[in-house]
Enzyme design. Structure first.
Site, PDB file in Angstrom:
ATOM      1  N   LYS A  34       0.711  -1.217   0.129  1.00 11.33           N
ATOM      2  CA  LYS A  34      -0.021   0.154   0.077  1.00 11.33           C
ATOM      3  C   LYS A  34       0.905   1.050   0.037  1.00 11.33           C
ATOM      4  O   LYS A  34       2.108   1.168   0.208  1.00 11.33           O
ATOM      5  CB  LYS A  34      -1.096  -0.061   1.188  1.00 11.33           C
ATOM      6  CG  LYS A  34      -0.042   0.003   2.476  1.00 11.33           C
ATOM      7  CD  LYS A  34      -1.212  -0.415   3.649  1.00 11.33           C
ATOM      8  CE  LYS A  34      -0.620  -0.460   5.305  1.00 11.33           C
ATOM      9  NZ  LYS A  34      -1.179  -1.148   5.987  1.00 11.33           N
ATOM     10  N   ARG A 134      -9.864  -0.455  15.609  1.00  7.77           N
ATOM     11  CA  ARG A 134     -10.096   0.605  14.443  1.00  7.77           C
ATOM     12  C   ARG A 134     -11.066  -0.044  13.579  1.00  7.77           C
ATOM     13  O   ARG A 134     -12.145   0.452  13.406  1.00  7.77           O
ATOM     14  CB  ARG A 134      -8.642   0.663  13.736  1.00  7.77           C
ATOM     15  CG  ARG A 134      -8.437   1.641  12.682  1.00  7.77           C
ATOM     16  CD  ARG A 134      -6.891   1.889  12.309  1.00  7.77           C
ATOM     17  NE  ARG A 134      -6.559   0.511  11.728  1.00  7.77           N
ATOM     18  CZ  ARG A 134      -5.320   0.290  11.272  1.00  7.77           C
ATOM     19  NH1 ARG A 134      -4.380   1.519  11.311  1.00  7.77           N
ATOM     20  NH2 ARG A 134      -5.086  -0.456  10.621  1.00  7.77           N
ATOM     21  N   TYR A 256      17.879  29.835   8.969  1.00  5.41           N
ATOM     22  CA  TYR A 256      16.648  30.834   9.102  1.00  5.41           C
ATOM     23  C   TYR A 256      16.432  30.886  10.603  1.00  5.41           C
ATOM     24  O   TYR A 256      16.965  30.150  11.510  1.00  5.41           O
ATOM     25  CB  TYR A 256      15.386  30.062   8.816  1.00  5.41           C
ATOM     26  CG  TYR A 256      14.876  29.945   7.236  1.00  5.41           C
ATOM     27  CD1 TYR A 256      14.669  31.319   6.928  1.00  5.41           C
ATOM     28  CD2 TYR A 256      14.942  28.993   6.798  1.00  5.41           C
ATOM     29  CE1 TYR A 256      14.438  31.370   5.444  1.00  5.41           C
ATOM     30  CE2 TYR A 256      14.555  29.043   5.225  1.00  5.41           C
ATOM     31  CZ  TYR A 256      14.320  30.231   4.653  1.00  5.41           C
ATOM     32  OH  TYR A 256      13.891  30.363   3.147  1.00  5.41           O
ATOM     33  N   MET A 305      13.464  24.273   2.928  1.00  7.09           N
ATOM     34  CA  MET A 305      12.552  23.485   1.721  1.00  7.09           C
ATOM     35  C   MET A 305      13.707  22.654   1.011  1.00  7.09           C
ATOM     36  O   MET A 305      13.308  21.542   0.553  1.00  7.09           O
ATOM     37  CB  MET A 305      11.759  24.434   1.079  1.00  7.09           C
ATOM     38  CG  MET A 305      10.773  23.751   0.214  1.00  7.09           C
ATOM     39  SD  MET A 305       9.776  24.765  -0.758  1.00  7.09           S
ATOM     40  CE  MET A 305       8.535  25.379   0.549  1.00  7.09           C
TER      41      MET A 305
HETATM   42  C1  LIG Z   1      -0.461  -2.193   6.680  1.00  8.27           C
HETATM   43  C2  LIG Z   1      -0.817  -3.370   7.011  1.00  8.27           C
HETATM   44  C3  LIG Z   1      -0.067  -4.506   7.328  1.00  8.27           C
HETATM   45  C4  LIG Z   1       1.385  -4.289   7.338  1.00  8.27           C
HETATM   46  O1  LIG Z   1       1.903  -3.816   8.508  1.00  8.27           O
HETATM   47  P1  LIG Z   1       3.427  -3.647   8.614  1.00  8.27           P
HETATM   48  O2  LIG Z   1       3.762  -3.246   9.847  1.00  8.27           O
HETATM   49  O3  LIG Z   1       4.135  -2.779   7.610  1.00  8.27           O
HETATM   50  O4  LIG Z   1       3.999  -5.141   8.411  1.00  8.27           O
HETATM   51  C5  LIG Z   1      -0.503  -5.575   7.258  1.00  8.27           C
HETATM   52  N1  LIG Z   1      -2.092  -5.819   7.711  1.00  8.27           N
HETATM   53  C6  LIG Z   1      -3.003  -4.746   7.402  1.00  8.27           C
HETATM   54  C7  LIG Z   1      -4.372  -4.953   7.544  1.00  8.27           C
HETATM   55  C8  LIG Z   1      -2.246  -3.634   6.918  1.00  8.27           C
HETATM   56  O5  LIG Z   1      -3.258  -2.699   6.833  1.00  8.27           O
END
Ligand SMILES: *Cc1c(COP(=O)(O)O)cnc(C)c1O
Length: 369
Positions: A34, A134, A256, A305
């Site tokens: 992701k 969650r 800065y 920046m």
């Molecule tokens: C992001 C995610 C993971 C991976 O988590 P890591 O800490 O990067 O291994 C696993 N399961 C779900 C449902 C996630 O959203």
């Protein structure tokens, strides 16, 4: 011209996958890609991780990119799981057409599935809330879910997510694992619990599918431990160059605002990278350093920046054009994240579009964007 460059070590990525494989035995591996593969670039990562058993994405657009890549390369389609599920019935059409798996975590999704019985995902990953609070169904809904969704024909993975697998204490994770097993009993279907930290620390949570993200990229969320401390190789190296060098007398200040007052005559190096590239401004004043010419060079003053300033007084060999590593094999991203009050995942996800990317298989750079 800007010099900020993120190089992606595809060999390290593949070896990290093998390291996960060696730890999880016969569990299948859902490589979590992701957020554009944690900022490393979705297509290049999916290509390098072809040996994974499937891929986890957050959104439909990323799933579509994976299917497109598979088609272009003539590969057999792997399971692709939409980890956040779907929220409109039109999505079901795309999910069905692309033969995706989807996480189901809310009764509104169950209603959409029942209203569209011919457009189901290839496999349902039904998410149970075992204590993270969650996403996920309350455990007392399990029998009803089993009755309405887990009919013959559609495979089911009963999944849950661990809230504290990287924590100092294992108590909360052990409680979640116990609650998960008790709720499921002998319910038919596959099982999935483990993120990266649980892959490393909770073998009893490996089950049918593990879901590592961070460790594949050589990143860690375990407090005080970098990815390499855990036996994984960093995949991203963020670097740039020195673009100016100057001598400033003791008592002068840098950058800065109040900046930082120099306590000795200082040879300053200006590095062509800043928060506009994704190097966190919060590092300012935190005692951080970068890697220059085989040594640490302390960061002076505020990160701006486009630029940041380092102390080259003890590095006479460093000059205009010298390579500077911001994070990578010599500078754990976890350390930079600690200076900035964050985690390494946020750093790699936050590299901005103006940074050039290059990738290499072993030692030679083969492609740049
Ligand atoms: C992001 C995610 C993971 C991976 O988590 P890591 O800490 O990067 O291994 C696993 N399961 C779900 C449902 C996630 O959203």
């Amino acid at each position: 011209m800007r010099h900020a460059l993120a190089t992606i070590d595809l060999g390290a990525l593949r070896r990290n996958l093998q390291r996960v494989r060696a730890r999880v035995g016969s569990s299948r591996i859902l490589a979590v890609v992701k957020a554009d593969a944690y900022g490393h670039g979705l297509e290049r990562v999916v290509q390098a991780l072809r040996d994974a058993d499937g891929f986890g994405v957050a959104g439909l657009e990323d799933a579509r990119r994976i299917r497109l890549l598979e088609r272009r390369k003539g590969w057999v389609a792997r399971p692709v799981v939409l980890l956040s599920g779907f929220d409109e019935s039109q999505d079901l059409d795309t999910i069905h057409r692309l033969a995706l798996d989807a996480v189901i975590h809310d009764s509104s999704q169950v209603a959409m599935l029942r209203a569209n019985p011919r457009q189901w995902p290839r496999c349902l990953w039904i998410k149970l809330d075992t204590g993270m609070h969650r996403l996920g169904f309350a455990l007392d809904q399990l029998p009803a879910l089993q009755a309405s969704l887990a009919g013959p024909g559609t495979p089911v993975v009963w999944m849950s997510h661990l809230a504290d697998a990287d924590g100092l204490s294992t108590a909360r994770t052990e409680r979640q694992i116990r609650v998960y097993f008790e709720a499921l009993g002998t319910t038919p279907g596959l099982r999935s619990l483990a993120n990266s930290a649980a892959v490393l620390r909770h073998p009893q949570a490996h089950l049918d599918w593990v879901r590592p993200g961070g460790v594949l990229y050589g990143l860690s969320t375990v407090a005080g431990q970098s990815g390499s401390d855990l036996g994984f190789e960093p995949v991203m190296r963020l670097c740039s160059r020195i673009v100016a060098v100057r001598q400033v007398p003791c008592g002068g200040s840098v950058g800065y605002g109040e900046g930082q007052t120099l306590v000795r005559d200082t040879r300053l190096g200006v590095v062509s990278i800043g928060y506009g590239d994704g190097y966190p401004r919060h590092v300012s004043g935190a005692g951080g350093w970068v890697w220059v010419d085989g040594q640490r060079a302390p960061i002076l003053g505020r990160v701006s920046m486009d630029l940041l300033t380092v102390d080259l007084t003890d590095l006479p060999g460093a000059d205009i054009g010298t390579d500077v590593e911001l994070w990578g094999p010599q500078v754990p991203a976890e350390l930079v994240a600690a200076w900035a009050g964050s985690i390494s995942y946020e750093l790699t996800c936050g590299v901005t579009r103006r940074v050039q990317f290059a990738e290499h298989q072993e030692t030679s750079v083969v492609h740049a964007r």
